[in-house]
Structure formats: structure tokens, C-alpha cells
Design a protein around this motif. Structure first.
Motif, PDB file in Angstrom:
ATOM      1  N   ASN A 101       0.857  -1.099  -0.009  1.00  0.00           N
ATOM      2  CA  ASN A 101      -0.110   0.022   0.068  1.00  0.00           C
ATOM      3  C   ASN A 101       0.867   1.176  -0.098  1.00  0.00           C
ATOM      4  OD1 ASN A 101      -2.487   1.738   0.738  1.00  0.00           O
ATOM      5  ND2 ASN A 101      -1.159   2.023   2.206  1.00  0.00           N
TER       6      ASN A 101
ATOM      7  N   PHE B  42      -0.609  -0.866  -4.678  1.00  0.00           N
ATOM      8  CA  PHE B  42      -1.852  -0.353  -4.581  1.00  0.00           C
ATOM      9  C   PHE B  42      -1.802   1.120  -4.045  1.00  0.00           C
ATOM     10  CE2 PHE B  42      -5.106   0.710  -1.552  1.00  0.00           C
ATOM     11  CZ  PHE B  42      -6.343   0.425  -1.847  1.00  0.00           C
TER      12      PHE B  42
ATOM     13  N   PRO C 163      -9.165   4.732   1.439  1.00  0.00           N
ATOM     14  CA  PRO C 163      -8.003   3.838   1.061  1.00  0.00           C
ATOM     15  C   PRO C 163      -8.117   2.448   2.273  1.00  0.00           C
ATOM     16  CG  PRO C 163      -6.985   6.006   1.681  1.00  0.00           C
ATOM     17  CD  PRO C 163      -8.414   6.228   1.573  1.00  0.00           C
TER      18      PRO C 163
ATOM     19  N   LEU D  97      -8.439  -0.957   0.494  1.00  0.00           N
ATOM     20  CA  LEU D  97      -7.334  -2.005   0.501  1.00  0.00           C
ATOM     21  C   LEU D  97      -7.869  -3.167   1.202  1.00  0.00           C
ATOM     22  CD1 LEU D  97      -4.453  -2.685   0.454  1.00  0.00           C
ATOM     23  CD2 LEU D  97      -4.446  -1.786   2.676  1.00  0.00           C
TER      24      LEU D  97
ATOM     25  N   ILE E 108      -0.254  -7.955   3.515  1.00  0.00           N
ATOM     26  CA  ILE E 108      -0.203  -6.720   3.246  1.00  0.00           C
ATOM     27  C   ILE E 108       0.798  -5.864   4.154  1.00  0.00           C
ATOM     28  CG2 ILE E 108      -1.445  -4.542   3.545  1.00  0.00           C
ATOM     29  CD1 ILE E 108      -4.016  -6.182   4.008  1.00  0.00           C
TER      30      ILE E 108
ATOM     31  N   THR F 258       2.852  -2.102   4.206  1.00  0.00           N
ATOM     32  CA  THR F 258       2.489  -0.774   4.302  1.00  0.00           C
ATOM     33  C   THR F 258       3.560   0.093   5.402  1.00  0.00           C
ATOM     34  OG1 THR F 258       0.610   0.837   4.648  1.00  0.00           O
ATOM     35  CG2 THR F 258       0.740  -0.839   6.246  1.00  0.00           C
TER      36      THR F 258
ATOM     37  N   LEU G 201      -4.029   5.434   5.000  1.00  0.00           N
ATOM     38  CA  LEU G 201      -4.754   4.355   5.772  1.00  0.00           C
ATOM     39  C   LEU G 201      -4.727   4.392   7.336  1.00  0.00           C
ATOM     40  CD1 LEU G 201      -5.101   1.332   4.550  1.00  0.00           C
ATOM     41  CD2 LEU G 201      -2.994   0.767   5.350  1.00  0.00           C
TER      42      LEU G 201
END
Length: 269
Positions: A9, A37, A96, A100, A110, A112, A123
Motif C-alpha cells: 500500500n 496499490f 484507502p 485496501l 499486506i 504498508t 490508511l
């Protein structure tokens, strides 16, 4: 177990380079498919004493600004990810965290960086961790690599901690040192047995771990001090919280870990 699909992310207001490099390195390490993303949304109309802020034309301009930034992030992602890595790009003009969560349905992990305060552009890590049903790796600030040489498992005999240990097995298997530790004011037999069971579980997966009980009241400062004392470059932890009137309420350690920026953290719930 391995990570076969990783989502990274990218926040629209952050420098994407370090995080893309870190995620690409992980994808190479685990022979995983990498999904880049990014998402942001235009804030809704707001009523003020002088009327509505963000009229239709203004909102369209803001949407175009977001789309331009998403295109820039895509360009950076595609330039930095080697062609030898299977990859794709996805983007949304949408909140977001929500967007996500949808993309993560097809992911094992994930990746980030720390979130910001603007829910339309950043996020909400807490909400994501507690709602997404996937492990979330929050990289240390501007880190380009996740070494994972020394991994600290913050153990608590709970569902969340057990999930975190299972979700982090691919990383634990590659670590040079794994420390499973719990913080207790007094070390009783139940605590020692709990740690011993985790060590046996890991050994069955070919991972040799040492166990530690460090004295003190369970809090984030104590955990971080211990992590630094063993030179951990990754902390694995369950995330403890619950929904309350659409806001996430966390225990003290989880709150502290989410706010910590000096060491990478992997959360499961």
C-alpha cells in the motif's frame, strides 16, 4: 506456508520509493506475486455558515489531482519493481482503508508504512488490522529492506498471538534468531509452559526459538525497550481491540506498537 501474493500500500502523501523496494525484495524472497496499490478520496460536501464547501467543480478538480498522483505512484512502482517479479497495479478513488480491505481478499500479506491522520488520503492501520483478516506488516520509517535477522514474538496466550505466530512463519523460518517473549510481573508455571509450547510448535516447523520472560507491567514502552535490547528488527504481535461506535479501541501495547516507527511490526488479529 509461504507468502504467494503480497499487496504493498502506497500512501498518496508519502515518498513511495523505500516501501516499493522493500516489498519488491520480499516478493523476490518468497517468489510471490506483488500487487501495488494506492487510493485516496475526495472529502464530501461540508455545510458551513457560508454555504457548501467543495462544490461540484471543485470536487472534480480534486479528483483529477488524486488521479494524477495515483498515476505518478503507478509509474514509480512499475519503474522500481524488476521485470523478473510478477506484479500488477491497482488503484481506486475511494477511502484507502476500505479499498485496501477489498484488494486484500486475494492476498497473503499486506505491506504498508505508518498511516496519517487524513482518512481520505491515508490508511487507518488500526481499522485495517482488526478488520481485514490478513497479516499486516508495517515497515519502519523509510526502510528499504526488511532484514528479519532477529525477530521478537510478543507472546500472550491468546487467539490473536497464535494467529500472529502462524502468519509470520515464512519470516521466522528465515530469521537468524527468534525470541518469544512475554512480560509478566511474576513468572509462574503457566507462563513458562505457554512459552515452551510455542517453542515446540516452532521447532516442528524447523525454527529454533529462545523464550524469555521479562519482569514488569505489560506496556508498550517495556516491550520496545526489550526489543531494542535483543536488537530485534521485526516485532510480531497479535492486535488486541474491538469495535466501539465505529471507533477502534486498543489495548496499550497495540496502540504503542502502531505508533512506533523505528522497528518494523507484523500484526495479526
Amino acid at each position: 506456508m509461504s507468502y504467494k501474493t503480497i499487496v504493498v500500500n502506497l500512501a498518496v502523501d508519502a515518498e513511495p520509493g523505500p516501501l516499493v523496494k522493500l516489498a519488491a525484495e520480499m516478493a523476490h524472497r518468497f517468489d510471490a506475486h506483488l500487487i501495488g496499490f494506492a487510493a485516496a478520496d475526495v472529502p464530501p460536501l461540508v455545510a458551513t455558515g457560508e454555504g457548501l464547501v467543495y462544490e461540484g467543480e471543485v470536487m472534480q478538480v480534486k479528483r483529477q489531482e488524486i488521479e494524477k498522483r495515483l498515476a505518478e505512484l503507478r509509474d514509480t512502482f512499475e519503474k522500481l519493481v524488476p521485470h523478473s517479479i510478477s506484479s500488477e497495479w491497482r488503484q481506486h478513488v475511494c477511502g484507502p482503508t476500505r479499498a485496501l480491505g477489498l484488494v486484500a481478499r486475494s492476498a497473503d500479506l499486506i505491506v504498508t508504512a505508518d498511516g496519517g491522520d487524513d482518512v481520505f488520503r491515508a490508511l487507518d492501520i488500526g481499522s485495517l488490522v482488526l478488520g481485514v483478516g490478513r497479516p499486516v506488516l508495517v515497515a519502519a520509517g523509510n526502510a528499504e529492506h526488511l532484514l528479519g535477522k532477529t525477530i521478537l514474538v510478543a507472546w500472550k496466550d491468546s487467539r490473536e498471538a497464535r494467529r500472529a505466530v502462524s502468519d509470520s512463519l515464512p519470516l521466522l523460518a528465515e530469521a537468524k534468531e527468534v525470541v518469544v517473549a512475554t512480560m509478566e510481573e511474576a513468572s509462574g508455571e503457566d507462563v513458562r509452559n505457554s512459552l515452551a509450547d510455542v517453542a515446540v510448535f516452532l521447532e516442528q516447523h524447523g525454527i529454533m526459538a529462545q523464550t524469555e520472560v521479562f519482569a514488569g507491567t505489560a506496556d508498550g514502552d517495556g516491550l520496545m525497550a526489550f526489543a531494542r535490547s535483543v536488537h530485534a528488527d521485526l516485532i510480531v504481535s497479535g492486535a488486541y481491540g474491538h469495535s466501539r461506535l465505529r471507533e477502534w479501541a486498543f489495548g496499550g501495547i497495540t496502540r504503542s506498537l502502531i505508533g512506533e516507527n523505528g522497528i518494523s511490526r507484523l500484526f495479526s488479529n
